[in-house]
Design a protein around this motif. Structure first.
Motif, PDB file in Angstrom:
ATOM      1  N   HIS A 120       0.828  -1.200   0.000  1.00 31.60           N
ATOM      2  CA  HIS A 120       0.000   0.000   0.000  1.00 31.60           C
ATOM      3  C   HIS A 120       0.870   1.260   0.000  1.00 31.60           C
ATOM      4  N   LEU A 121       1.962   1.241   0.748  1.00 31.71           N
ATOM      5  CA  LEU A 121       2.874   2.384   0.770  1.00 31.71           C
ATOM      6  C   LEU A 121       3.519   2.613  -0.594  1.00 31.71           C
ATOM      7  N   VAL A 122       3.909   1.533  -1.261  1.00 30.85           N
ATOM      8  CA  VAL A 122       4.509   1.653  -2.589  1.00 30.85           C
ATOM      9  C   VAL A 122       3.527   2.306  -3.550  1.00 30.85           C
ATOM     10  N   MET A 123       2.275   1.926  -3.487  1.00 34.92           N
ATOM     11  CA  MET A 123       1.261   2.527  -4.347  1.00 34.92           C
ATOM     12  C   MET A 123       1.120   4.019  -4.051  1.00 34.92           C
ATOM     13  N   GLN A 124       1.191   4.397  -2.796  1.00 32.85           N
ATOM     14  CA  GLN A 124       1.110   5.805  -2.434  1.00 32.85           C
ATOM     15  C   GLN A 124       2.306   6.584  -2.963  1.00 32.85           C
ATOM     16  N   VAL A 125       3.493   5.980  -2.882  1.00 32.63           N
ATOM     17  CA  VAL A 125       4.701   6.642  -3.387  1.00 32.63           C
ATOM     18  C   VAL A 125       4.585   6.873  -4.893  1.00 32.63           C
ATOM     19  N   LEU A 126       4.143   5.864  -5.629  1.00 35.80           N
ATOM     20  CA  LEU A 126       3.995   6.014  -7.074  1.00 35.80           C
ATOM     21  C   LEU A 126       2.967   7.082  -7.412  1.00 35.80           C
ATOM     22  N   SER A 127       1.879   7.119  -6.655  1.00 34.35           N
ATOM     23  CA  SER A 127       0.871   8.153  -6.873  1.00 34.35           C
ATOM     24  C   SER A 127       1.444   9.536  -6.611  1.00 34.35           C
ATOM     25  N   CYS A 128       2.242   9.664  -5.554  1.00 31.92           N
ATOM     26  CA  CYS A 128       2.882  10.926  -5.220  1.00 31.92           C
ATOM     27  C   CYS A 128       3.823  11.376  -6.338  1.00 31.92           C
ATOM     28  N   ARG A 129       4.601  10.443  -6.858  1.00 36.37           N
ATOM     29  CA  ARG A 129       5.534  10.779  -7.938  1.00 36.37           C
ATOM     30  C   ARG A 129       4.772  11.237  -9.179  1.00 36.37           C
ATOM     31  N   MET A 130       3.672  10.581  -9.488  1.00 31.86           N
ATOM     32  CA  MET A 130       2.878  10.973 -10.648  1.00 31.86           C
ATOM     33  C   MET A 130       2.329  12.378 -10.484  1.00 31.86           C
ATOM     34  N   ARG A 131       1.854  12.711  -9.276  1.00 37.14           N
ATOM     35  CA  ARG A 131       1.326  14.058  -9.044  1.00 37.14           C
ATOM     36  C   ARG A 131       2.430  15.097  -9.147  1.00 37.14           C
ATOM     37  N   THR A 132       3.608  14.773  -8.616  1.00 34.57           N
ATOM     38  CA  THR A 132       4.715  15.722  -8.672  1.00 34.57           C
ATOM     39  C   THR A 132       5.130  15.989 -10.103  1.00 34.57           C
ATOM     40  N   LEU A 133       5.260  14.926 -10.910  1.00 33.40           N
ATOM     41  CA  LEU A 133       5.637  15.102 -12.302  1.00 33.40           C
ATOM     42  C   LEU A 133       4.549  15.820 -13.090  1.00 33.40           C
ATOM     43  N   SER A 134       3.286  15.588 -12.740  1.00 33.70           N
ATOM     44  CA  SER A 134       2.194  16.309 -13.398  1.00 33.70           C
ATOM     45  C   SER A 134       2.288  17.796 -13.120  1.00 33.70           C
ATOM     46  N   GLU A 135       2.624  18.151 -11.871  1.00 37.73           N
ATOM     47  CA  GLU A 135       2.788  19.563 -11.528  1.00 37.73           C
ATOM     48  C   GLU A 135       3.942  20.178 -12.310  1.00 37.73           C
ATOM     49  N   VAL A 136       5.019  19.425 -12.472  1.00 38.09           N
ATOM     50  CA  VAL A 136       6.167  19.928 -13.233  1.00 38.09           C
ATOM     51  C   VAL A 136       5.763  20.212 -14.675  1.00 38.09           C
ATOM     52  N   ILE A 137       4.997  19.296 -15.268  1.00 38.80           N
ATOM     53  CA  ILE A 137       4.559  19.488 -16.653  1.00 38.80           C
ATOM     54  C   ILE A 137       3.674  20.727 -16.767  1.00 38.80           C
ATOM     55  N   VAL A 138       2.737  20.891 -15.831  1.00 36.57           N
ATOM     56  CA  VAL A 138       1.857  22.061 -15.852  1.00 36.57           C
ATOM     57  C   VAL A 138       2.676  23.341 -15.712  1.00 36.57           C
ATOM     58  N   ASN A 139       3.671  23.318 -14.827  1.00 37.07           N
ATOM     59  CA  ASN A 139       4.517  24.504 -14.640  1.00 37.07           C
ATOM     60  C   ASN A 139       5.299  24.834 -15.905  1.00 37.07           C
ATOM     61  N   LEU A 140       5.802  23.806 -16.590  1.00 35.21           N
ATOM     62  CA  LEU A 140       6.558  24.036 -17.819  1.00 35.21           C
ATOM     63  C   LEU A 140       5.691  24.684 -18.894  1.00 35.21           C
ATOM     64  N   VAL A 141       4.420  24.320 -18.924  1.00 40.37           N
ATOM     65  CA  VAL A 141       3.508  24.847 -19.938  1.00 40.37           C
ATOM     66  C   VAL A 141       3.025  26.246 -19.581  1.00 40.37           C
ATOM     67  N   ASN A 142       2.703  26.469 -18.294  1.00 37.89           N
ATOM     68  CA  ASN A 142       2.006  27.690 -17.903  1.00 37.89           C
ATOM     69  C   ASN A 142       2.899  28.787 -17.336  1.00 37.89           C
ATOM     70  N   ASP A 143       4.038  28.442 -16.751  1.00 36.93           N
ATOM     71  CA  ASP A 143       4.846  29.416 -16.026  1.00 36.93           C
ATOM     72  C   ASP A 143       6.060  29.858 -16.824  1.00 36.93           C
ATOM     73  N   ASP A 144       6.492  31.104 -16.591  1.00 37.19           N
ATOM     74  CA  ASP A 144       7.761  31.530 -17.159  1.00 37.19           C
ATOM     75  C   ASP A 144       8.896  30.932 -16.337  1.00 37.19           C
ATOM     76  N   VAL A 145      10.108  31.058 -16.834  1.00 30.43           N
ATOM     77  CA  VAL A 145      11.233  30.376 -16.217  1.00 30.43           C
ATOM     78  C   VAL A 145      11.500  30.880 -14.800  1.00 30.43           C
ATOM     79  N   GLU A 146      11.292  32.175 -14.545  1.00 32.11           N
ATOM     80  CA  GLU A 146      11.546  32.713 -13.210  1.00 32.11           C
ATOM     81  C   GLU A 146      10.600  32.093 -12.187  1.00 32.11           C
ATOM     82  N   THR A 147       9.336  31.958 -12.569  1.00 32.38           N
ATOM     83  CA  THR A 147       8.363  31.351 -11.667  1.00 32.38           C
ATOM     84  C   THR A 147       8.682  29.880 -11.431  1.00 32.38           C
ATOM     85  N   ARG A 148       9.134  29.191 -12.473  1.00 27.31           N
ATOM     86  CA  ARG A 148       9.493  27.780 -12.299  1.00 27.31           C
ATOM     87  C   ARG A 148      10.648  27.622 -11.319  1.00 27.31           C
TER      88      ARG A 148
END
Length: 228
Positions: A120-148
């Motif tokens: 169950h913990l492993v599943m939570q870790v993978l879910s956390c990593r997916m959310r973190t990478l999703s946030e990174v992708i959104v930031n790359l698309v929406n934010d300028d470099v200074e904000t990133r």
């Protein structure tokens, strides 16, 4: 629980599960600059970082690398290819002297079968990593470099910041190139941005460590207008 803290799987395991895991694996030691594995290598093992820091990065056709995340003590890496089969698509590059617990695919599968709470913990870790990478992708698309850059500093300070009075000391060393590789920009841009924040009294730099000196910095991540 803060999102980043969810990935410290060894700290979150029960004592019994942690002892069982440590008894299965093989401990390996790596020096700074070595690779735990490289892209293209067989993906037959899972790793747990006991000490040090490892960056997970993906090489590009231009010769540059994109840092997907840093692994810190207690975290797990190398699971994706073990679960899917095939070769590695990323590097695991050692940033400082590190100790790594190595488990084969069969050892790890047997451990999870016998310790469902850890599954169950492993599943939570993978879910956390997916959310973190999703946030990174959104930031790359929406934010300028200074904000990133600012969002990265604040995200790392939430997990690795040490409060000293009103200041926050980021308790890890980062090169300007590593910051650049995490936010998709150049080392020169990072150097200029950090110098700009230093002049405004938001932070200071010493021996590759960042010291956040003003609580106002938490408002700067909403956009570049705050820095003008």
């Amino acid at each position: 629980m803060p999102l980043d803290q969810q990935t410290d799987i060894l700290a979150r395991m029960s004592g019994e599960d942690r002892e069982a895991l440590l008894s299965l694996g093989t401990m390996q030691r790596f020096s700074k600059g070595e690779f735990v594995f490289r892209a293209g290598a067989p993906g037959k093992h899972v790793y747990f970082l006991r000490k040090g820091r490892v960056k997970i990065c993906q090489p590009s056709h231009t010769g540059k690398e994109v840092i997907l995340w840093f692994c810190f003590a207690g975290e797990m890496f190398g699971l994706a290819e073990v679960a899917q089969g095939g070769g590695r698509v990323v590097h695991a590059h050692v940033c400082e002297a590190s100790e790594v617990l190595k488990l084969s695919q069969s050892q790890f599968s047997g451990f999870l079968r016998d310790h469902p709470d850890s599954l169950h913990l492993v599943m939570q870790v993978l879910s956390c990593r997916m959310r973190t990478l999703s946030e990174v992708i959104v930031n790359l698309v929406n934010d300028d470099v200074e904000t990133r850059i600012m969002k990265l500093i604040l995200r790392l300070s939430a997990r690795h910041g040490v409060h000293v009075g009103q200041d926050i000391h980021l308790d890890i060393t980062l090169t300007h190139q590593e910051i650049a590789d995490m936010v998709g920009t150049t080392r020169q841009t990072v150097t200029g941005m950090l110098s700009k924040l230093k002049r405004r009294g938001f932070l200071s730099l010493e021996n590759r460590r960042i010291y956040i000196e003003s609580p106002e910095i938490h408002g700067t991540a909403s956009g570049p207008d705050h820095w003008e």
